[in-house]
Enzyme design. Structure first.
Site, PDB file in Angstrom:
ATOM      1  N   ASP A  23       5.444  80.397 -30.894  1.00 32.24           N
ATOM      2  CA  ASP A  23       6.789  80.534 -31.457  1.00 32.24           C
ATOM      3  C   ASP A  23       6.818  81.010 -32.900  1.00 32.24           C
ATOM      4  O   ASP A  23       7.866  81.045 -33.511  1.00 32.24           O
ATOM      5  CB  ASP A  23       7.560  79.228 -31.346  1.00 32.24           C
ATOM      6  CG  ASP A  23       6.783  78.075 -31.930  1.00 32.24           C
ATOM      7  OD1 ASP A  23       5.735  78.317 -32.520  1.00 32.24           O
ATOM      8  OD2 ASP A  23       7.254  76.942 -31.782  1.00 32.24           O
ATOM      9  N   ARG A  55      10.003  74.060 -38.305  1.00 31.29           N
ATOM     10  CA  ARG A  55      10.651  74.685 -37.158  1.00 31.29           C
ATOM     11  C   ARG A  55      12.152  74.532 -37.230  1.00 31.29           C
ATOM     12  O   ARG A  55      12.703  74.085 -38.231  1.00 31.29           O
ATOM     13  CB  ARG A  55      10.098  74.059 -35.871  1.00 31.29           C
ATOM     14  CG  ARG A  55       8.576  74.177 -35.800  1.00 31.29           C
ATOM     15  CD  ARG A  55       8.093  73.928 -34.430  1.00 31.29           C
ATOM     16  NE  ARG A  55       8.994  74.551 -33.459  1.00 31.29           N
ATOM     17  CZ  ARG A  55       8.682  74.843 -32.227  1.00 31.29           C
ATOM     18  NH1 ARG A  55       7.467  74.572 -31.795  1.00 31.29           N
ATOM     19  NH2 ARG A  55       9.548  75.380 -31.410  1.00 31.29           N
ATOM     20  N   TYR A  94      -0.329  70.906 -37.246  1.00 31.23           N
ATOM     21  CA  TYR A  94      -1.621  71.222 -36.648  1.00 31.23           C
ATOM     22  C   TYR A  94      -2.615  70.253 -37.256  1.00 31.23           C
ATOM     23  O   TYR A  94      -2.722  70.191 -38.490  1.00 31.23           O
ATOM     24  CB  TYR A  94      -2.039  72.652 -36.962  1.00 31.23           C
ATOM     25  CG  TYR A  94      -1.281  73.689 -36.176  1.00 31.23           C
ATOM     26  CD1 TYR A  94      -1.687  74.027 -34.893  1.00 31.23           C
ATOM     27  CD2 TYR A  94      -0.177  74.321 -36.711  1.00 31.23           C
ATOM     28  CE1 TYR A  94      -1.000  74.983 -34.167  1.00 31.23           C
ATOM     29  CE2 TYR A  94       0.523  75.278 -35.992  1.00 31.23           C
ATOM     30  CZ  TYR A  94       0.105  75.604 -34.714  1.00 31.23           C
ATOM     31  OH  TYR A  94       0.781  76.542 -33.993  1.00 31.23           O
ATOM     32  N   PRO A 109      -3.965  79.833 -32.620  1.00 32.21           N
ATOM     33  CA  PRO A 109      -2.532  79.984 -32.849  1.00 32.21           C
ATOM     34  C   PRO A 109      -2.143  79.791 -34.306  1.00 32.21           C
ATOM     35  O   PRO A 109      -1.010  80.017 -34.683  1.00 32.21           O
ATOM     36  CB  PRO A 109      -1.935  78.863 -31.996  1.00 32.21           C
ATOM     37  CG  PRO A 109      -2.974  77.807 -31.979  1.00 32.21           C
ATOM     38  CD  PRO A 109      -4.295  78.508 -32.073  1.00 32.21           C
TER      39      PRO A 109
END
Lengths: 618, 618
Positions: A52, A243, A251, A330
């Site tokens: 995302d 977000r 993470y 990622p």
């Protein structure tokens, strides 16, 4: 077994997989008027997926399809990056706050996050407006490329056969369909059925780095919780990606002890819980508090694998794209971007070949351009991951990664992580000649943003908005100061040259089509907006009153007037040819319309086999 | 007569008329959660109406409702104004090109046009998302205000009775409904049934100026066809307003001979055809060519009337708004703007009174503020129309209007025509004290745009986007440099004061409601974005991490850092209270929280009759 119902059908392009890569492809082809179908084995779409992060360049690409609005409205933006290292008291301390996107020409100078479901919706809505929907619960079970050479040589033949099974039909009956496609795009993810069925290898390896991912609404006194944040602590590393709304993604670096089964040595998800991940994160944040409000939104753990497919197409008939051809960490937020940009690169080429406007050989440039990019991505990812997963340098560990090392890497990789630095090598569609005529327009890179003023109504426009992803080539005539007779004369000569029947404009624009159907010609002068009339531009260069611009400052006095200087174009002017995907194809002097003719002759029209021009420079 | 079906119902607000004024009202109330119905006698909405010019301020207002996006995307923009006067050779010649919007603080520095149907769609879509639709073919036949004083004194009583007839029910049967409304808004146009039924006079007069209006796709070599253009020729005057796509609107000055019946002296539409209008226009454009491609899209002729209603409400129960209370020339593009801004002014007041948050007397400020504006509008219109309709000055007519006269007027009226200069007089909700503390924030005017940086994530925001039309009062604390202990201490004291039970925040925020339900408090500091943490702001001023900003330049180095200087706020800081409609209500020093208490005490809460504070300064 119950009896199967078999139907047969034809389609120009069949897209397998409705993730970001597949949807970008299907939408681009839909908007281009190409006959396309897109299938996905999942009965419903992913709402809260792993991928995302959205790069600045990807925002530009979405904008070029007219789709950036909702993204910009709903997504979280990351403008600042903060760095924390071990501080004097056993906890972490901030070492720097810097701008998140270092690339100087980013039109959208920030990273974004928006959940995958919302990003997919943007494409789904766009396609729905043209009546195209994803066919779900539809599984490909067989794929076969014709062995008939005549068929394979004809870009308009239905050379690929795919068998699809519909799994949601009632009473356990499989609804089988045989689809004959001209082209197939396998965008079916990291475990791609298309790739495996075709026997394409993934080159590369697994790493030893294990990370946990946790999406939470944080309860914290940490002041950089809404910034992109890298925390190197003696208690482990952590990264924050803010977000939508109040959610942040953490993470969290894990150790073998956290996740591996002591006996087998294999990763054991059951040893991990979101609570454990949060406990690990808490330690990294000390002396700041860190907790979660309410439920954990989503979590996972992963081991970084870094691999690229050995080929991206079979006979330029079946292509693979997205995670199907590259997997990597990622954390630099590249995954979804690389995927969407694969098919952004492929779609216009398919459209041109299917319309018979471009030669079949154009399709070779997909693998040429995107595989090299994927390899660069893996190389970058290896270096970035090693740095990020390394122990921090402390008094007791002088070999560790220092804050300076990390910040330096962050800056060095800025062009790459922003997606803006992507540079395609020389080929039939990228001609490196004449770079000096426009030193700020990098041939093979995307055309950078600049504000220019539309002459007819003095309205400011970003040059990128004059370069939409509408499959047309854009011919920008940087004509210099058109109030000077000399430059006016040049423009008249250009009009004369471009009007010739043997020129690219007449030759590759279908008879009876609109004047700007294939080539969108725009003139960008250099004078005051008050001093130029759009009516002064010769008719053949003026398909509409909106086609004349000037490099001048707008009426607010705050925008524009820097295009020529930023693009490095002198008073003599230059042609800049921009590909349908906004990448610069070539540059030429204004008296060399012939060079444009030659450029387009390299891939437009249909060559006889064996007569195609060179594609790859030796 | 067939038998009528009569039903009875209650509603908080009944809006009569679904043009721009009515829709702005109904949408604003819908978004505010007010129980509202909107009816219109027309069976379908107007697609291509007369009113379609949109001022810069109106774009700001739509943006404050989150509705500017589609307008900006679909509408035509006018950035440049061009002027033509009689030239040396009997034809016209350009005398100037200037910026169309002179106002220095316009956030959207251009005029716009978008057909009325599209503008109405913006509101209709917004309302539909909350389940509110226009009830069409619905005609009010009776309106009656209660004469019961107790009822009239109670702002929550259903004091207005309206009878509605549904005209589209089958078999010629009238579907009659008796509606009991707390408030009624008559936004039913220039021939307002509400106004006439209540016997409210229109003060003012008709002029002698007759104009024709023609919407065409022009076929012309005129270089300013896409600019707002004023043409004074010896063959008559003409004005160009570019519209969506390739359409332009021509305003064409007509003579009595063109339109009046020679015998009766009355305007006779049948003497006029679009072909005749175009012929007249052609003469004004000489030596440029002017024709129409295809059909004429729309046309009309009109005589300018300049009138204002003698009152805008009856007992603060029934209001009239929009064309129902003011009519004037369309040429300065004010009509729809004035209408929408009427109900933009009224709606939040209705919402506050209906929720019991504000005193009934708040509603008096609607007429007070908007009627004065309407009178100013008519005064402006008289001067502007006279100038525009006057003969041009030529060699032979030295008394005519010179180009300089006109350009001067164009500039002088800029603040007014942009809508930005609108200034509300002092009242309970506009307190002129302390203007000196923020000399660039005009009390009674809309809060101007400025870029500030959100501290938590370094994202730039326009201050206007922190002031949405969500019915909340915005308390902006310009707190100065919060890295200085002195200013930090001031902020702590403010937090202490605002937390007191007798203060406005505790007193007028309903128990149990969100902390920011009525007052949205934001702190805007003045330091580098890297140097401030949002976590440093006291809890009571920090309802969310997004509530702290800083006046600093953004990471692109191009935006922000000018708020304090443009707003004229010194290092000591200031409170700026912004009304829900984005107009500045008051300013106070940071050590005078008590002045905020006093300001809100003037109209918040419910007063006993006769105890309301003063509303109009003598």
């Amino acid at each position: 077994m119950p009896v199967s119902l078999v139907k047969e059908s034809d389609v120009d392009v069949l897209v397998i997989g409705a993730g970001p890569a597949g949807l970008m492809c299907a939408n681009a082809l839909t908007q281009a008027g190409v006959n396309v179908r897109i299938v996905d084995k999942k009965p419903v779409k992913v709402e809260w997926g792993q991928a995302d992060g959205i790069q600045p360049r990807t925002i530009e690409v979405l904008q070029s399809y007219g789709l950036a609005e909702r993204l910009l409205k709903d997504g979280a933006q990351m403008h600042m990056a903060a760095f924390y290292s071990p501080g004097p008291n056993g906890g972490i301390a901030r070492t720097a706050r810097v701008k998140n996107i270092g690339h100087p020409t980013a039109r959208y100078p920030f990273g974004m996050t928006l959940r995958q479901g919302s990003i997919e919706d943007i494409f789904l809505n766009s396609m729905a407006s043209k009546g195209v929907e994803v066919e779900r619960s539809t599984v490909p079970t067989h794929i076969e490329l014709s062995t008939d050479d005549a068929l394979l040589q004809d870009p308009q033949s239905y050379a690929v056969k795919v068998v699809l099974n519909r799994e949601d039909v009632p009473d356990g009956m499989a609804d089988k369909e045989i689809v004959h496609a001209k082209y197939v795009v396998g965008a079916d993810g990291a475990h791609s059925w298309v790739r495996r069925t075709l026997g394409i290898n993934m080159d590369g390896e697994q790493t030893d780095y294990i990370w946990g991912v946790l999406d939470i609404v944080p309860d914290t006194d940490f002041p950089d919780i809404r910034n992109r944040c890298s925390i190197h602590s003696t208690n482990g590393s952590c990264m924050i990606i803010p977000r939508e709304g109040d959610v942040v993604r953490l993470y969290i670096q894990l150790t073998d002890a956290d996740v591996r089964n002591v006996n087998t040595g294999r990763v054991d998800m059951s040893r991990c819980t979101p609570e454990k991940l949060l406990q690990t994160a808490k330690k990294s944040f000390y002396p700041y508090t860190m907790g979660a409000i309410g439920e954990v939104e989503w979590w996972t753990i992963y081991i970084i694998g870094q691999r690229v497919a050995s080929q991206f197409s079979v006979n330029d008939r079946i292509f693979i794209a997205g995670d199907a051809c590259h997997t990597h960490s990622p954390k630099a937020g590249q995954g979804m971007n690389a995927s969407m940009n694969d098919t952004h690169n492929l779609s216009w080429k398919l459209a041109h070949v299917l319309r018979g406007q471009a030669d079949f050989s154009l399709l070779k440039t997909y693998e040429f351009e995107r595989r090299k990019y994927a390899q660069d991505l893996i190389d970058f990812d290896k270096r970035f991951s090693a740095l990020f997963s390394g122990k921090p340098r402390t008094e007791h560990n002088q070999d560790g990664v220092s804050h300076e090392d990390f910040l330096q890497a962050f800056r060095t990789f800025g062009g790459f992580t922003s997606g803006i630095g992507i540079h395609y090598a020389e080929s039939a569609i990228v001609n490196y000649n004449y770079q000096g005529l426009a030193s700020g327009v990098a041939i093979g890179q995307r055309m950078g943003p600049q504000i220019v003023i539309r002459v007819a109504d003095a309205r400011p426009f970003d040059v990128q908005d004059l370069l939409p992803a509408d499959t047309r080539f854009k011919i920008l005539i940087f004509a210099g100061d058109l109030t000077e007779p000399e430059q006016r004369e040049k423009l008249n000569l250009i009009a004369l040259e471009m009007g010739k029947p043997e020129g690219f404009l007449e030759k590759y624009t279908p008879k009876g089509a609109a004047r700007d159907a294939v080539f969108d010609i725009m003139t960008i002068g250099r004078s005051k907006k008050e001093d130029l009339n759009f009516t002064d531009v010769p008719d053949i260069l003026l398909s509409h009153w909106s086609k004349v611009y000037v490099d001048d400052i707008d009426f607010t006095g705050t925008k524009g007037g820097k295009a020529y200087s930023t693009y490095g174009i002198g008073s003599a002017g230059a042609f800049v040819v921009v590909r349908p995907d906004q990448y610069v194809g070539m540059i030429a002097p204004l008296d060399r319309v012939k060079d444009l003719d030659r450029y387009f002759a390299g891939f437009m029209g249909q060559k006889r086999r064996g007569q195609g021009l060179w594609l790859y420079k030796p």
